[in-house]
Design a protein around this motif. Structure first.
Motif, PDB file in Angstrom:
ATOM      1  N   ILE A  94     -12.070  15.309 -14.328  1.00  0.00           N
ATOM      2  CA  ILE A  94     -12.245  16.763 -14.226  1.00  0.00           C
ATOM      3  C   ILE A  94     -12.114  17.424 -15.593  1.00  0.00           C
ATOM      4  O   ILE A  94     -12.883  18.315 -15.949  1.00  0.00           O
ATOM      5  N   ILE A  95     -11.105  16.991 -16.370  1.00  0.00           N
ATOM      6  CA  ILE A  95     -10.815  17.669 -17.634  1.00  0.00           C
ATOM      7  C   ILE A  95     -11.518  17.012 -18.830  1.00  0.00           C
ATOM      8  O   ILE A  95     -11.498  17.554 -19.930  1.00  0.00           O
ATOM      9  N   ALA A  96     -12.145  15.850 -18.650  1.00  0.00           N
ATOM     10  CA  ALA A  96     -12.822  15.158 -19.746  1.00  0.00           C
ATOM     11  C   ALA A  96     -14.134  14.579 -19.242  1.00  0.00           C
ATOM     12  O   ALA A  96     -14.501  14.757 -18.080  1.00  0.00           O
ATOM     13  N   GLU A  97     -14.839  13.887 -20.119  1.00  0.00           N
ATOM     14  CA  GLU A  97     -16.114  13.267 -19.765  1.00  0.00           C
ATOM     15  C   GLU A  97     -16.071  11.782 -20.104  1.00  0.00           C
ATOM     16  O   GLU A  97     -16.454  11.374 -21.204  1.00  0.00           O
ATOM     17  N   PRO A  98     -15.591  10.957 -19.180  1.00  0.00           N
ATOM     18  CA  PRO A  98     -15.552   9.515 -19.454  1.00  0.00           C
ATOM     19  C   PRO A  98     -16.957   8.957 -19.664  1.00  0.00           C
ATOM     20  O   PRO A  98     -17.934   9.479 -19.124  1.00  0.00           O
ATOM     21  N   TRP A  99     -17.051   7.896 -20.434  1.00  0.00           N
ATOM     22  CA  TRP A  99     -18.298   7.151 -20.550  1.00  0.00           C
ATOM     23  C   TRP A  99     -18.355   6.202 -19.361  1.00  0.00           C
ATOM     24  O   TRP A  99     -17.890   5.067 -19.407  1.00  0.00           O
ATOM     25  N   TRP A 100     -18.965   6.680 -18.271  1.00  0.00           N
ATOM     26  CA  TRP A 100     -18.880   5.944 -17.018  1.00  0.00           C
ATOM     27  C   TRP A 100     -19.543   4.566 -17.102  1.00  0.00           C
ATOM     28  O   TRP A 100     -18.979   3.562 -16.638  1.00  0.00           O
ATOM     29  N   ILE A 101     -20.747   4.509 -17.664  1.00  0.00           N
ATOM     30  CA  ILE A 101     -21.457   3.229 -17.713  1.00  0.00           C
ATOM     31  C   ILE A 101     -20.695   2.229 -18.570  1.00  0.00           C
ATOM     32  O   ILE A 101     -20.523   1.055 -18.204  1.00  0.00           O
ATOM     33  N   VAL A 102     -20.207   2.693 -19.722  1.00  0.00           N
ATOM     34  CA  VAL A 102     -19.420   1.828 -20.599  1.00  0.00           C
ATOM     35  C   VAL A 102     -18.144   1.384 -19.893  1.00  0.00           C
ATOM     36  O   VAL A 102     -17.755   0.208 -19.927  1.00  0.00           O
ATOM     37  N   GLY A 103     -17.482   2.328 -19.234  1.00  0.00           N
ATOM     38  CA  GLY A 103     -16.243   2.009 -18.532  1.00  0.00           C
ATOM     39  C   GLY A 103     -16.443   0.985 -17.434  1.00  0.00           C
ATOM     40  O   GLY A 103     -15.625   0.073 -17.262  1.00  0.00           O
ATOM     41  N   LEU A 104     -17.534   1.118 -16.688  1.00  0.00           N
ATOM     42  CA  LEU A 104     -17.802   0.163 -15.607  1.00  0.00           C
ATOM     43  C   LEU A 104     -18.174  -1.212 -16.157  1.00  0.00           C
ATOM     44  O   LEU A 104     -17.777  -2.243 -15.598  1.00  0.00           O
ATOM     45  N   ALA A 105     -18.934  -1.229 -17.259  1.00  0.00           N
ATOM     46  CA  ALA A 105     -19.281  -2.514 -17.875  1.00  0.00           C
ATOM     47  C   ALA A 105     -18.023  -3.209 -18.401  1.00  0.00           C
ATOM     48  O   ALA A 105     -17.845  -4.425 -18.228  1.00  0.00           O
ATOM     49  N   MET A 106     -17.153  -2.444 -19.030  1.00  0.00           N
ATOM     50  CA  MET A 106     -15.893  -3.016 -19.513  1.00  0.00           C
ATOM     51  C   MET A 106     -15.024  -3.454 -18.339  1.00  0.00           C
ATOM     52  O   MET A 106     -14.299  -4.447 -18.418  1.00  0.00           O
ATOM     53  N   TRP A 136       0.801  -1.227   0.000  1.00  0.00           N
ATOM     54  CA  TRP A 136       0.000   0.000   0.000  1.00  0.00           C
ATOM     55  C   TRP A 136       0.836   1.279   0.000  1.00  0.00           C
ATOM     56  O   TRP A 136       0.468   2.248  -0.678  1.00  0.00           O
ATOM     57  N   PRO A 137       1.953   1.361   0.735  1.00  0.00           N
ATOM     58  CA  PRO A 137       2.746   2.600   0.646  1.00  0.00           C
ATOM     59  C   PRO A 137       3.218   2.894  -0.776  1.00  0.00           C
ATOM     60  O   PRO A 137       3.169   4.050  -1.232  1.00  0.00           O
ATOM     61  N   MET A 138       3.672   1.863  -1.494  1.00  0.00           N
ATOM     62  CA  MET A 138       4.080   2.065  -2.885  1.00  0.00           C
ATOM     63  C   MET A 138       2.889   2.441  -3.758  1.00  0.00           C
ATOM     64  O   MET A 138       3.006   3.279  -4.658  1.00  0.00           O
ATOM     65  N   ALA A 139       1.735   1.815  -3.492  1.00  0.00           N
ATOM     66  CA  ALA A 139       0.541   2.127  -4.276  1.00  0.00           C
ATOM     67  C   ALA A 139       0.122   3.587  -4.080  1.00  0.00           C
ATOM     68  O   ALA A 139      -0.266   4.270  -5.037  1.00  0.00           O
ATOM     69  N   LEU A 140       0.227   4.084  -2.860  1.00  0.00           N
ATOM     70  CA  LEU A 140      -0.110   5.482  -2.600  1.00  0.00           C
ATOM     71  C   LEU A 140       0.861   6.421  -3.311  1.00  0.00           C
ATOM     72  O   LEU A 140       0.458   7.466  -3.842  1.00  0.00           O
ATOM     73  N   ALA A 141       2.140   6.052  -3.336  1.00  0.00           N
ATOM     74  CA  ALA A 141       3.133   6.865  -4.049  1.00  0.00           C
ATOM     75  C   ALA A 141       2.824   6.886  -5.543  1.00  0.00           C
ATOM     76  O   ALA A 141       2.918   7.929  -6.203  1.00  0.00           O
ATOM     77  N   SER A 142       2.448   5.735  -6.093  1.00  0.00           N
ATOM     78  CA  SER A 142       2.090   5.651  -7.505  1.00  0.00           C
ATOM     79  C   SER A 142       0.851   6.485  -7.808  1.00  0.00           C
ATOM     80  O   SER A 142       0.793   7.210  -8.814  1.00  0.00           O
ATOM     81  N   PHE A 143      -0.136   6.399  -6.934  1.00  0.00           N
ATOM     82  CA  PHE A 143      -1.384   7.148  -7.087  1.00  0.00           C
ATOM     83  C   PHE A 143      -1.127   8.659  -7.106  1.00  0.00           C
ATOM     84  O   PHE A 143      -1.575   9.372  -8.009  1.00  0.00           O
ATOM     85  N   ALA A 144      -0.385   9.139  -6.113  1.00  0.00           N
ATOM     86  CA  ALA A 144      -0.125  10.572  -6.015  1.00  0.00           C
ATOM     87  C   ALA A 144       0.705  11.073  -7.197  1.00  0.00           C
ATOM     88  O   ALA A 144       0.437  12.143  -7.758  1.00  0.00           O
ATOM     89  N   ALA A 145       1.694  10.287  -7.590  1.00  0.00           N
ATOM     90  CA  ALA A 145       2.563  10.704  -8.696  1.00  0.00           C
ATOM     91  C   ALA A 145       1.794  10.743 -10.010  1.00  0.00           C
ATOM     92  O   ALA A 145       2.054  11.624 -10.857  1.00  0.00           O
ATOM     93  N   SER A 146       0.851   9.834 -10.207  1.00  0.00           N
ATOM     94  CA  SER A 146       0.088   9.832 -11.461  1.00  0.00           C
ATOM     95  C   SER A 146      -0.805  11.065 -11.564  1.00  0.00           C
ATOM     96  O   SER A 146      -1.007  11.601 -12.657  1.00  0.00           O
ATOM     97  N   ILE A 147      -1.330  11.519 -10.426  1.00  0.00           N
ATOM     98  CA  ILE A 147      -2.106  12.761 -10.434  1.00  0.00           C
ATOM     99  C   ILE A 147      -1.208  13.917 -10.868  1.00  0.00           C
ATOM    100  O   ILE A 147      -1.585  14.753 -11.701  1.00  0.00           O
ATOM    101  N   GLY A 148       0.000  13.960 -10.304  1.00  0.00           N
ATOM    102  CA  GLY A 148       0.948  14.994 -10.696  1.00  0.00           C
ATOM    103  C   GLY A 148       1.283  14.935 -12.177  1.00  0.00           C
ATOM    104  O   GLY A 148       1.362  15.970 -12.856  1.00  0.00           O
ATOM    105  N   GLY A 149       1.465  13.717 -12.709  1.00  0.00           N
ATOM    106  CA  GLY A 149       1.762  13.575 -14.119  1.00  0.00           C
ATOM    107  C   GLY A 149       0.626  14.057 -14.992  1.00  0.00           C
ATOM    108  O   GLY A 149       0.850  14.757 -15.991  1.00  0.00           O
ATOM    109  N   ALA A 150      -0.608  13.700 -14.633  1.00  0.00           N
ATOM    110  CA  ALA A 150      -1.765  14.122 -15.419  1.00  0.00           C
ATOM    111  C   ALA A 150      -1.931  15.638 -15.389  1.00  0.00           C
ATOM    112  O   ALA A 150      -2.302  16.246 -16.396  1.00  0.00           O
ATOM    113  N   LEU A 151      -1.640  16.250 -14.261  1.00  0.00           N
ATOM    114  CA  LEU A 151      -1.755  17.704 -14.154  1.00  0.00           C
ATOM    115  C   LEU A 151      -0.690  18.431 -14.970  1.00  0.00           C
ATOM    116  O   LEU A 151      -0.847  19.599 -15.307  1.00  0.00           O
ATOM    117  N   CYS A 152       0.394  17.730 -15.286  1.00  0.00           N
ATOM    118  CA  CYS A 152       1.499  18.343 -16.036  1.00  0.00           C
ATOM    119  C   CYS A 152       1.384  18.137 -17.543  1.00  0.00           C
ATOM    120  O   CYS A 152       2.303  18.529 -18.293  1.00  0.00           O
TER     121      CYS A 152
END
Length: 252
Positions: free
Chosen positions: A197-209, A78-94
């Motif tokens: 936030i910046i796009a509109e995912p197809w939530w129902i399709v995404g969850l079904a997939m 979990w500590p590594m997963a949290l680091a990966s999670f936080a860093a990916s947010i930073g990457g997407a924002l950049c």
């Protein structure tokens, strides 16, 4: 989200099942799901955002399957997963701040390099080797680096995690595959929060997939756990080469 015909949704779910199967073994499931979503009528940004929705389920499902076989301790990850999670947010924002198109130019070369490494490196099997880096340092350096990359660009992130576990953490191919899945799910989740936030995912399709991804990932993890490097290595070579060729094709 536009109305999606039932038969088209079924086809997308089949594509996700195949992607979950491949991704649980060698990564690269987006090679199947992203083009499928574009063919279904999604614009590229929506396709990427929707892919992040369904892309959480496959790696997470594979991670639990590998954990049941004793190949990975998810609680300790979990500590590594949290680091990966936080860093990916930073990457997407950049994405709008960094020269993403320029960075993409080097990806095919890097992916082909990974394919050649797994194809020709002698003695690359399921046996663990000596660590080159402590778990703490590994989790503080390579994990957030790949997580940032996954949020910024994405292709091959699972393969990069796996390669890091082999080269730096001293793990065999099967164990490295198992350990990469929770981290990949975490970085997908971080990217999804930004895309939402910046796009509109197809939530129902995404969850079904995503539901189909779970099934495919369970099947793939079961097969990989039984065959190990004999299955993972050749499939990884094929998938990383296909990713490189797909990226080059997109630029032509």
């Amino acid at each position: 989200m536009p109305d999606i015909a039932g038969d088209l949704l079924v086809l997308l779910m089949i594509a996700a099942l195949c992607a979950g199967f491949i991704d649980s073994i060698a990564g690269g499931g987006g090679l199947i799901t992203v083009p499928s979503l574009v063919l279904a009528g999604a614009d590229p940004v929506t396709a990427l955002a929707t892919n992040k929705v369904q892309g959480i389920f496959g790696p997470l499902s594979a991670a639990t399957a590998y954990a049941r076989r004793g190949l990975v301790d998810l609680r300790g990850q979990w500590p590594m997963a949290l680091a990966s999670f936080a860093a990916s947010i930073g990457g997407a924002l950049c994405v709008t701040l960094l020269p993403v198109d320029t960075l993409r130019l080097g990806l095919p070369v890097l992916l082909i390099g990974i394919a050649l490494y797994f194809a020709f490196k002698p003695g690359l099997d399921d046996l663990d080797r000596a660590r080159r880096m402590s778990p703490l340092l590994f989790g503080a350096t390579l994990v957030p680096f790949v997580g940032f990359y996954d949020g910024l660009l994405g292709p091959g992130a699972g393969s990069f995690y796996m390669l890091g576990f082999i080269l730096l953490a001293g793990q065999g191919v099967l164990k490295a595959t198992a350990h990469s899945k929770l981290l990949n799910a975490a970085s997908n989740l971080g990217g999804l929060l930004t895309f939402a936030i910046i796009a509109e995912p197809w939530w129902i399709v995404g969850l079904a997939m995503g539901a189909s991804q779970i099934v495919g990932a369970q099947l793939g993890a079961w097969l990989a756990a039984g065959r190990g490097a004999r299955l993972i290595k050749p499939l990884l070579v094929v998938v990383t080469t296909a990713m490189a060729l797909r990226l080059m094709w997109d630029w032509l």
